[in-house]
Design a protein around this motif. Structure first.
Motif, short mmCIF file in Angstrom:
data_model
loop_
_atom_site.label_atom_id
_atom_site.label_comp_id
_atom_site.label_asym_id
_atom_site.label_seq_id
_atom_site.Cartn_x
_atom_site.Cartn_y
_atom_site.Cartn_z
N ARG A 39 0.84 -1.20 0.00
CA ARG A 39 0.00 0.00 0.00
C ARG A 39 0.87 1.24 0.00
NH1 ARG A 39 -3.62 -1.03 5.30
NH2 ARG A 39 -4.34 -3.10 4.77
N GLN A 40 1.85 1.27 0.90
CA GLN A 40 2.70 2.44 1.03
C GLN A 40 3.56 2.64 -0.22
OE1 GLN A 40 4.68 2.20 4.83
NE2 GLN A 40 2.78 2.48 5.95
N GLN A 41 4.03 1.57 -0.79
CA GLN A 41 4.82 1.66 -2.03
C GLN A 41 3.97 2.26 -3.15
OE1 GLN A 41 6.86 -1.95 -3.22
NE2 GLN A 41 6.76 -1.37 -5.35
N ASP A 42 2.73 1.79 -3.29
CA ASP A 42 1.84 2.30 -4.32
C ASP A 42 1.47 3.76 -4.07
OD1 ASP A 42 1.99 -0.19 -5.49
OD2 ASP A 42 -0.12 -0.71 -5.18
N MET A 43 1.22 4.12 -2.82
CA MET A 43 0.89 5.52 -2.50
C MET A 43 2.07 6.43 -2.84
SD MET A 43 -2.18 5.74 -1.33
CE MET A 43 -3.44 4.63 -0.71
N LYS A 44 3.27 5.96 -2.54
CA LYS A 44 4.47 6.74 -2.85
C LYS A 44 4.61 6.90 -4.36
CE LYS A 44 9.45 6.92 -2.17
NZ LYS A 44 10.13 6.63 -3.41
N ALA A 45 4.35 5.84 -5.11
CA ALA A 45 4.44 5.91 -6.58
C ALA A 45 3.41 6.90 -7.12
CB ALA A 45 4.23 4.53 -7.19
N MET A 46 2.19 6.89 -6.55
CA MET A 46 1.18 7.83 -7.00
C MET A 46 1.58 9.27 -6.68
SD MET A 46 -2.60 6.15 -6.54
CE MET A 46 -2.42 5.20 -5.03
N ALA A 47 2.14 9.49 -5.49
CA ALA A 47 2.56 10.84 -5.11
C ALA A 47 3.67 11.34 -6.02
CB ALA A 47 3.01 10.85 -3.65
N GLU A 48 4.62 10.49 -6.34
CA GLU A 48 5.71 10.88 -7.25
C GLU A 48 5.17 11.19 -8.64
OE1 GLU A 48 8.96 11.54 -6.62
OE2 GLU A 48 8.43 11.28 -4.51
N THR A 74 0.80 5.33 -14.08
CA THR A 74 1.19 4.85 -12.74
C THR A 74 0.03 5.02 -11.77
OG1 THR A 74 3.54 5.29 -13.07
CG2 THR A 74 2.75 5.28 -10.79
N ILE A 75 -0.59 6.18 -11.81
CA ILE A 75 -1.72 6.44 -10.91
C ILE A 75 -2.90 5.54 -11.28
CG2 ILE A 75 -3.40 8.17 -10.14
CD1 ILE A 75 -1.09 10.26 -10.66
N ARG A 76 -3.20 5.43 -12.58
CA ARG A 76 -4.32 4.60 -13.02
C ARG A 76 -4.12 3.14 -12.60
NH1 ARG A 76 -5.46 0.95 -15.99
NH2 ARG A 76 -3.49 0.94 -17.11
N SER A 79 -4.58 2.57 -8.77
CA SER A 79 -5.84 2.99 -8.16
C SER A 79 -6.94 2.01 -8.58
CB SER A 79 -6.17 4.44 -8.59
OG SER A 79 -6.25 4.54 -9.99
N GLY A 80 -8.18 2.40 -8.43
CA GLY A 80 -9.29 1.52 -8.83
C GLY A 80 -9.26 0.19 -8.11
N THR A 81 -9.40 -0.89 -8.87
CA THR A 81 -9.43 -2.23 -8.29
C THR A 81 -8.14 -2.57 -7.57
OG1 THR A 81 -10.93 -2.95 -10.05
CG2 THR A 81 -9.79 -4.68 -8.83
N ASP A 110 -14.28 2.53 -1.98
CA ASP A 110 -14.14 2.00 -3.33
C ASP A 110 -14.48 3.05 -4.39
OD1 ASP A 110 -13.28 -0.42 -2.33
OD2 ASP A 110 -15.21 -1.42 -2.61
N LYS A 111 -15.50 3.86 -4.14
CA LYS A 111 -15.86 4.91 -5.09
C LYS A 111 -14.68 5.87 -5.27
CE LYS A 111 -19.05 8.68 -6.15
NZ LYS A 111 -18.10 9.23 -7.06
N LEU A 112 -14.05 6.28 -4.19
CA LEU A 112 -12.90 7.18 -4.30
C LEU A 112 -11.76 6.52 -5.08
CD1 LEU A 112 -12.97 8.73 -0.72
CD2 LEU A 112 -13.49 9.92 -2.88
N ALA A 113 -11.52 5.24 -4.84
CA ALA A 113 -10.46 4.52 -5.56
C ALA A 113 -10.75 4.49 -7.05
CB ALA A 113 -10.32 3.10 -5.01
N PHE A 114 -12.02 4.26 -7.42
CA PHE A 114 -12.39 4.21 -8.83
C PHE A 114 -12.43 5.61 -9.46
CE2 PHE A 114 -13.55 -0.04 -7.51
CZ PHE A 114 -13.04 -0.78 -8.57
N ASP A 115 -12.81 6.62 -8.69
CA ASP A 115 -12.77 8.00 -9.19
C ASP A 115 -11.32 8.38 -9.53
OD1 ASP A 115 -15.50 8.15 -8.75
OD2 ASP A 115 -15.35 9.57 -7.07
N LEU A 116 -10.41 8.01 -8.66
CA LEU A 116 -8.99 8.28 -8.89
C LEU A 116 -8.54 7.66 -10.20
CD1 LEU A 116 -6.47 9.54 -7.52
CD2 LEU A 116 -6.11 7.34 -6.43
N SER A 117 -8.95 6.44 -10.44
CA SER A 117 -8.60 5.74 -11.67
C SER A 117 -9.18 6.44 -12.90
CB SER A 117 -9.10 4.30 -11.60
OG SER A 117 -8.77 3.60 -12.77
#
Length: 190
Positions: A39-48, A74-76, A79-81, A110-117
């Motif tokens: 989770r933290q690795q993915d969040m860091k990748a999205m922030a970068e 990277t963000i897509r 995020s989402g699923t 889940d809605k926020l995760a899919f909105d991000l995607s």
């Protein structure tokens, strides 16, 4: 331009959070449960990735459609699923800042995760349509905030509306999605 000032402050806040979290992330991931580390690795990748896109919109980094698309992808892809599945089962764990409210308000999370995607997919497509320059069609124009982004604005359905808005507007709504999710589903350290 009150909107631009608010958007700039929001962007600066998100990027500051990312910058402060990076050194802590590296040290902490060595002793975390695997799902928390992922989770933290993915969040860091999205922030970068968001920092990279932001720099292009601000003009502090030259526009490069391949880098812009890569950051959006990277963000897509995280995020989402992919994001939602990292929070399956019991959400709280040692080293995690995830709130147990994710379990009880799963539909909203889940809605926020899919909105991000959806916002990230719109950014990726914008890079395809603008291979040479970050032109006016990618930039926010006066009145864009009336289509989502303010308290009096029409509500946006990202899955339906994100691709039709300027990429810069989709980017700012994406950052608002991150901020909303963190405010609702992240436990702050004391």
């Amino acid at each position: 331009m009150r909107l631009n000032a608010n958007v700039s402050r929001l962007s600066a806040l998100m990027l500051s959070i990312a910058a402060l979290a990076t050194p802590v992330f590296v040290a902490a991931t060595q002793s975390l449960p695997p799902e928390v580390a992922q989770r933290q690795q993915d969040m860091k990748a999205m922030a970068e990735a968001a920092k990279s896109i932001n720099a292009m919109f601000k003009g502090s980094s030259p526009y490069d459609a391949k880098r812009f698309k890569g950051a959006a992808e990277t963000i897509r892809s995280t995020s989402g699923t992919a994001l939602s599945s990292l929070f399956d089962g019991t959400v709280t764990a040692p080293g995690s800042k995830a709130s147990a409210s994710i379990e009880t308000e799963r539909q909203q999370f889940d809605k926020l995760a899919f909105d991000l995607s959806a916002y990230a997919a719109a950014l990726s497509a914008a890079a395809d349509h603008n291979p040479e320059t970050l032109g006016p069609r990618m930039r926010m124009q006066a009145g864009d905030a009336a289509v989502g982004g303010g308290p009096l604005a029409k509500k946006v359905d990202p899955a339906r509306d994100a691709a039709a808005m300027p990429a810069e507007h989709a980017f700012h709504l994406m950052l608002q999605t991150c901020t909303s999710c963190h405010a609702k589903f992240r436990v702050e350290s004391k």
